[in-house]
Design a protein around this motif. Structure first.
Motif, PDB file in Angstrom:
ATOM      1  N   VAL A   1      -3.556  -9.626  -7.908  1.00  0.00           N
ATOM      2  CA  VAL A   1      -2.573  -9.506  -8.980  1.00  0.00           C
ATOM      3  C   VAL A   1      -2.148  -8.045  -9.035  1.00  0.00           C
ATOM      4  O   VAL A   1      -2.992  -7.153  -9.006  1.00  0.00           O
ATOM      5  N   PHE A   2      -0.846  -7.805  -9.073  1.00  0.00           N
ATOM      6  CA  PHE A   2      -0.416  -6.412  -9.130  1.00  0.00           C
ATOM      7  C   PHE A   2       0.808  -6.248 -10.019  1.00  0.00           C
ATOM      8  O   PHE A   2       1.465  -7.210 -10.404  1.00  0.00           O
ATOM      9  N   THR A   3       1.078  -4.988 -10.361  1.00  0.00           N
ATOM     10  CA  THR A   3       2.195  -4.658 -11.240  1.00  0.00           C
ATOM     11  C   THR A   3       2.670  -3.255 -10.897  1.00  0.00           C
ATOM     12  O   THR A   3       2.151  -2.612  -9.983  1.00  0.00           O
ATOM     13  N   SER A   4       3.646  -2.780 -11.613  1.00  0.00           N
ATOM     14  CA  SER A   4       4.101  -1.410 -11.388  1.00  0.00           C
ATOM     15  C   SER A   4       3.069  -0.441 -11.950  1.00  0.00           C
ATOM     16  O   SER A   4       2.318  -0.758 -12.881  1.00  0.00           O
ATOM     17  N   ALA A   5       3.036   0.753 -11.383  1.00  0.00           N
ATOM     18  CA  ALA A   5       2.124   1.773 -11.894  1.00  0.00           C
ATOM     19  C   ALA A   5       2.461   2.094 -13.348  1.00  0.00           C
ATOM     20  O   ALA A   5       1.567   2.385 -14.156  1.00  0.00           O
ATOM     21  N   LYS A   6       3.743   2.025 -13.705  1.00  0.00           N
ATOM     22  CA  LYS A   6       4.158   2.291 -15.080  1.00  0.00           C
ATOM     23  C   LYS A   6       3.593   1.250 -16.027  1.00  0.00           C
ATOM     24  O   LYS A   6       3.081   1.589 -17.110  1.00  0.00           O
TER      25      LYS A   6
ATOM     26  N   ILE B   1       0.832  -1.208   0.000  1.00  0.00           N
ATOM     27  CA  ILE B   1       0.000   0.000   0.000  1.00  0.00           C
ATOM     28  C   ILE B   1       0.863   1.253   0.000  1.00  0.00           C
ATOM     29  O   ILE B   1       0.586   2.222  -0.732  1.00  0.00           O
ATOM     30  N   SER B   2       1.921   1.261   0.786  1.00  0.00           N
ATOM     31  CA  SER B   2       2.789   2.440   0.850  1.00  0.00           C
ATOM     32  C   SER B   2       3.491   2.692  -0.481  1.00  0.00           C
ATOM     33  O   SER B   2       3.667   3.845  -0.893  1.00  0.00           O
ATOM     34  N   LEU B   3       3.882   1.622  -1.156  1.00  0.00           N
ATOM     35  CA  LEU B   3       4.498   1.793  -2.468  1.00  0.00           C
ATOM     36  C   LEU B   3       3.482   2.282  -3.496  1.00  0.00           C
ATOM     37  O   LEU B   3       3.823   3.046  -4.396  1.00  0.00           O
ATOM     38  N   ALA B   4       2.225   1.856  -3.355  1.00  0.00           N
ATOM     39  CA  ALA B   4       1.167   2.387  -4.223  1.00  0.00           C
ATOM     40  C   ALA B   4       0.993   3.879  -3.986  1.00  0.00           C
ATOM     41  O   ALA B   4       0.793   4.664  -4.928  1.00  0.00           O
ATOM     42  N   GLN B   5       1.066   4.298  -2.735  1.00  0.00           N
ATOM     43  CA  GLN B   5       0.925   5.716  -2.405  1.00  0.00           C
ATOM     44  C   GLN B   5       2.024   6.553  -3.080  1.00  0.00           C
ATOM     45  O   GLN B   5       1.789   7.700  -3.479  1.00  0.00           O
ATOM     46  N   LYS B   6       3.203   5.964  -3.217  1.00  0.00           N
ATOM     47  CA  LYS B   6       4.319   6.658  -3.849  1.00  0.00           C
ATOM     48  C   LYS B   6       4.271   6.590  -5.372  1.00  0.00           C
ATOM     49  O   LYS B   6       5.182   7.061  -6.052  1.00  0.00           O
ATOM     50  N   GLY B   7       3.200   6.000  -5.900  1.00  0.00           N
ATOM     51  CA  GLY B   7       3.060   5.923  -7.348  1.00  0.00           C
ATOM     52  C   GLY B   7       3.868   4.828  -7.986  1.00  0.00           C
ATOM     53  O   GLY B   7       4.148   4.868  -9.192  1.00  0.00           O
ATOM     54  N   ALA B   8       4.251   3.805  -7.192  1.00  0.00           N
ATOM     55  CA  ALA B   8       5.129   2.761  -7.718  1.00  0.00           C
ATOM     56  C   ALA B   8       4.393   1.525  -8.198  1.00  0.00           C
ATOM     57  O   ALA B   8       4.858   0.846  -9.117  1.00  0.00           O
ATOM     58  N   ILE B   9       3.255   1.161  -7.582  1.00  0.00           N
ATOM     59  CA  ILE B   9       2.572  -0.083  -7.942  1.00  0.00           C
ATOM     60  C   ILE B   9       1.062   0.111  -7.979  1.00  0.00           C
ATOM     61  O   ILE B   9       0.519   1.063  -7.420  1.00  0.00           O
ATOM     62  N   LYS B  10       0.394  -0.839  -8.640  1.00  0.00           N
ATOM     63  CA  LYS B  10      -1.067  -0.861  -8.724  1.00  0.00           C
ATOM     64  C   LYS B  10      -1.576  -2.294  -8.637  1.00  0.00           C
ATOM     65  O   LYS B  10      -1.013  -3.208  -9.251  1.00  0.00           O
ATOM     66  N   VAL B  11      -2.638  -2.492  -7.881  1.00  0.00           N
ATOM     67  CA  VAL B  11      -3.378  -3.751  -7.915  1.00  0.00           C
ATOM     68  C   VAL B  11      -4.245  -3.727  -9.163  1.00  0.00           C
ATOM     69  O   VAL B  11      -4.962  -2.755  -9.420  1.00  0.00           O
ATOM     70  N   ILE B  12      -4.200  -4.808  -9.950  1.00  0.00           N
ATOM     71  CA  ILE B  12      -4.942  -4.840 -11.212  1.00  0.00           C
ATOM     72  C   ILE B  12      -5.913  -6.006 -11.312  1.00  0.00           C
ATOM     73  O   ILE B  12      -6.644  -6.117 -12.310  1.00  0.00           O
ATOM     74  N   GLY B  13      -5.946  -6.890 -10.308  1.00  0.00           N
ATOM     75  CA  GLY B  13      -6.858  -8.025 -10.384  1.00  0.00           C
ATOM     76  C   GLY B  13      -6.858  -8.819  -9.098  1.00  0.00           C
ATOM     77  O   GLY B  13      -6.158  -8.490  -8.134  1.00  0.00           O
ATOM     78  N   GLY B  14      -7.663  -9.871  -9.081  1.00  0.00           N
ATOM     79  CA  GLY B  14      -7.763 -10.741  -7.912  1.00  0.00           C
ATOM     80  C   GLY B  14      -7.306 -12.144  -8.242  1.00  0.00           C
ATOM     81  O   GLY B  14      -7.340 -12.566  -9.403  1.00  0.00           O
ATOM     82  N   ALA B  15      -6.896 -12.873  -7.216  1.00  0.00           N
ATOM     83  CA  ALA B  15      -6.462 -14.266  -7.409  1.00  0.00           C
ATOM     84  C   ALA B  15      -7.207 -15.166  -6.436  1.00  0.00           C
ATOM     85  O   ALA B  15      -8.351 -15.549  -6.679  1.00  0.00           O
TER      86      ALA B  15
END
Length: 338
Positions: free
Chosen positions: A222-227, A93-107
């Protein structure tokens, strides 16, 4: 935004802590790295590699294995891996706040009628009369890290039972298992393919089920980088397409039993290449079968469960209170449910 590993770890310092979704990429054999744990619940990725579903989606996938969720989040942020499946943690979550990652799906998800994560106690605790989660007041509860999914689950159990738990961070799943078996900690929760064999050995005991406390819990995402989420849409869709075909095969063979016993055995053979590799097949098979939980079709994401988790992390002060669902989740790739 691409971060090196040192920067990604620094950002965490403030934390205690789809079938046919897209046509194959024009550039075939795009090399990507996918993070995973050696858990049955990560079988979607294993199957997609073994049966060529990623390759058919134009991707050359290398699996990279981890022993806990938060290091995987750091690896996504630093660019060491491209996509991953893991539980939501404070670090993620903290890395998402910094614009580094995004959750994109469920597993992986808890589902009524299917054995899910189990609540375990040490033999010493059980012999002392702790045979139900309500009796854990003041006892020690194993977690990998403060702000991990284990911490979230334990806190939900404690809240429901009106008790206090002492959380003990042990960094790795293997270390938690060792501490539980030796009686250094009293309790823990874990997926059934680990919980049931441990209980069968007599070293630990099952005293409850997580789904009784957190129904419809979105265990992993499922997650990946925000980029990648923003700028590599075709590759991201192709990854989800291959992954989702693997999920479909897993659910069909292991949950719906569409291929009968032969189908189950074939799937066990495949999964055994990645899970319980230190055991002969005949000893690994029961644990793999016991670990069967449904994986979300087409990587659908239970958005209500994710929000509940985010709200808990914020309420506990484990992440910044300003983090929003829009910061954490990119809902444009898969169906959102819940």
């Amino acid at each position: 935004m691409t971060l090196n590993r040192r920067k990604a770890l620094a950002l965490m310092g403030g934390t205690v802590a789809a079938s046919a979704l897209a046509a194959p990429a024009i550039a075939a054999n795009r090399k990507i790295k996918v993070g995973a744990l050696r858990f049955t619940s990560h079988s979607g990725s294993f199957i997609a590699v073994e049966r060529g579903y990623f390759a058919e989606a134009g991707l050359d996938v290398e699996l990279t294995f981890f022993q806990a969720a938060q290091p995987m989040a750091v690896a996504i942020a630093s660019g060491d891996i491209d996509y991953a499946v893991t539980a939501i943690s404070g670090g993620l979550i903290s890395l998402a706040q910094k614009g580094a990652i995004k959750v994109i799906g469920g597993a992986l998800a808890e589902e009524e009628g299917i054995d899910g994560q189990q609540i375990l106690v040490s033999d010493a605790a059980f012999q002392a009369g702790i045979d139900h989660p309500s009796k854990l007041n003041g006892k020690s509860y194993g977690v990998t890290q403060t702000g991990s999914s284990f911490h979230y689950v334990g806190s939900q159990i404690a809240k429901a039972e009106g008790i206090e738990l002492s959380f003990k961070p042990l960094q790795k799943v293997g270390a938690v298992i060792g501490a539980l078996k030796s009686g250094q900690i009293d309790a823990w929760n874990i997926v059934p393919h680990i919980a049931k064999p441990l209980a069968g050995s007599g070293a630990v005991h099952i005293i409850g089920a997580v789904q009784d406390y957190i129904p419809n819990y979105q265990v992993t995402t499922v997650f990946t980088s925000a980029k990648n989420a923003a700028d590599e849409r075709a590759t991201t869709e192709n990854f989800l397409a291959g992954f989702s075909r693997g999920v479909d095969d897993y659910n069909s063979a292991m949950i719906d039993k569409s291929g009968g016993e032969a189908g189950v055995n074939e799937m066990v053979d495949l999964i055994h290449k990645y899970v319980y590799t230190d055991r002969p097949r005949e000893k690994a098979a029961p644990s793999i079968i016991n670990g069967t939980m449904r994986l979300n079709k087409n990587a659908a994401l239970n958005i209500t469960s994710v929000k509940d988790q985010l709200d808990w992390f914020k309420a506990e002060g484990l992440v910044d209170g300003s983090v929003t669902m829009e910061t954490l989740v990119d809902p444009s790739y898969v169906e959102t449910i819940g």
